[in-house]
Design an enzyme around this catalytic site. Sequence first.
Site, PDB file in Angstrom:
ATOM      1  N   SER A 158       0.806  -1.227   0.000  1.00  0.00           N
ATOM      2  CA  SER A 158       0.000   0.000   0.000  1.00  0.00           C
ATOM      3  C   SER A 158       0.833   1.268   0.000  1.00  0.00           C
ATOM      4  O   SER A 158       0.785   2.077   0.936  1.00  0.00           O
ATOM      5  CB  SER A 158      -0.949  -0.034   1.184  1.00  0.00           C
ATOM      6  OG  SER A 158      -1.697  -1.216   1.077  1.00  0.00           O
ATOM      7  N   ARG A 173       7.612   6.157  -4.292  1.00  0.00           N
ATOM      8  CA  ARG A 173       8.189   6.764  -3.081  1.00  0.00           C
ATOM      9  C   ARG A 173       7.504   6.146  -1.872  1.00  0.00           C
ATOM     10  O   ARG A 173       6.339   5.755  -1.936  1.00  0.00           O
ATOM     11  CB  ARG A 173       7.985   8.276  -3.071  1.00  0.00           C
ATOM     12  CG  ARG A 173       6.529   8.645  -3.095  1.00  0.00           C
ATOM     13  CD  ARG A 173       6.240  10.109  -3.298  1.00  0.00           C
ATOM     14  NE  ARG A 173       4.801  10.242  -3.502  1.00  0.00           N
ATOM     15  CZ  ARG A 173       4.194  10.090  -4.662  1.00  0.00           C
ATOM     16  NH1 ARG A 173       4.888   9.834  -5.736  1.00  0.00           N
ATOM     17  NH2 ARG A 173       2.895  10.186  -4.759  1.00  0.00           N
ATOM     18  N   ASP A 211      -4.001  -1.412  -1.424  1.00  0.00           N
ATOM     19  CA  ASP A 211      -5.102  -1.742  -0.501  1.00  0.00           C
ATOM     20  C   ASP A 211      -6.453  -1.188  -0.964  1.00  0.00           C
ATOM     21  O   ASP A 211      -7.496  -1.818  -0.754  1.00  0.00           O
ATOM     22  CB  ASP A 211      -4.793  -1.294   0.942  1.00  0.00           C
ATOM     23  CG  ASP A 211      -4.329   0.147   1.080  1.00  0.00           C
ATOM     24  OD1 ASP A 211      -4.215   0.839   0.052  1.00  0.00           O
ATOM     25  OD2 ASP A 211      -4.086   0.579   2.226  1.00  0.00           O
TER      26      ASP A 211
END
Length: 485
Positions: A158, A173, A211
């Site tokens: 996630s 990132r 997610d």
Amino acid sequence: MVHLGPKKPQARKGSMADVPRELMDEIHQLEDMFTADSETLRKVVKHFIDELNKGLTKKGGNIPMIPGWVMEFPTGKESGNYLAIDLGGTNLRVVLVKLSGKHTFDTTQSKYKLPHDMRTTKHQEELWSFIADSLKDFMVEQELLNTKDTLPLGFTFSYPASQNKINEGILQRWTKGFDIPNVEGHDVVPLLQNEISKRELPIEIVALINDTVGTLVASYYTDPETKMGVIFGTGVNGAFYDVVSDIEKLEGKLADDIPNDSPMAINCEYGSFDNEHLVLPRTKYDVIVDEQSPRPGQQAFEKMTSGYYLGELLRLVLVELNEKGLMLKGQDLTKLKQPYIMDTSYPARIEDDPFENLEDTDDIFQKDFGVKTTLPERKLIRRLCELIGTRAARLAVCGIAAICQKRGYKTGHIAADGSVYNKYPGFKEAAAKGLRDIYGWTGDASNDPIIIVPAEDGSGAGAAVIAALSEKRIAEGKSLGIIGA
Ligand code: BGC
């Protein structure tokens, strides 16, 4: 007359009668700073829609709008045994999911606590080894090691990860306080698969899933009214099904077997909305949170709305009020001066304090931070928690309104999950109220055309359904992503 409620949310509990003038003035200033009124929300939504659209263009924008390569709606008939893993902030969850093929599923799961400092380890191999070791433990516990067949695994990861195909995730990132070197810019699937192979585990990662996409698919599996999967947790994000022909950046990149009218799940990654700071009503505390984070200038929307930051916002205000000589006077604030010492459970527990004299809050400050509070101070603290929590909820739903308006959804269910949604007192109510204010809905809230509902288990069932859909595509020889991926 249309009555949209007071401009400023009222304190939910307790009277302010005994709060001295000095502190009352501060409370009023905080109310001004932390209130996101309906007009602001609408302005945010308008800009949000533009930014979502920009993210789908070839040129791109701040919001990544990552195609998740789930190109089917689940039918509920998907069946079989799947493994799913979910790398959260504090735990790794491993789940064995049995899809029945009849809109239902069974799950068996274990949680493995991430070793301390894993979020910021200098050696990325440690993270993948830990996951592979946990998988091995789980396989032993569940007596899965002797199975002849390879178990397909859906990996819920996630963080913003670009995907040219479903079984790939190139980390753009880290977010939510993770900061492990040498992972950004790399595909995390082979990094984990290598560690799995080293241990000779009969597991193949067939899908990498955000997610929100898992939440969308799991909830759609049981409720076809589902329009979005959203997470209000440590981070904030949403996913929805777009149509391939509306995703300009995929033009010319798709194999012939992916038709133009194919659905495509999009992981928005809208935590990065307004990184240019054009519309979000930022306070000086939001600016500090950003500047002191490992990734300044990124995740502007998330930093005002997600659980990772709510306690820190509270702490920053309290420390400043103390430094101005307004509260907790003459006390040693060494503990309270530690960044991130207050996680979201603090404002949550303070808001939940059932006592008129805010006794629980008193306990928390004495036990955890070694400071004594007066009742008026606690009233300010409680009010501040309400303001921070309410603002988070009201801003967070702007992402929902923006997607619904962009896609023209007039009705539907928004499947929500995450620690803040599930545990933060008053969040659900404030989120629903925020949507009502944006749309100007009046009347009985139970008739609201778009409602936020508790999601099905995205990183368990959702990951399994997506793994099943992916396996089916592989079996049918269909493409899994862009040409050549
Ligand atoms: C991540 C998203 C994730 C969200 C909720 C954000 O920080 O970038 O990928 O969906 O948190 O967990």
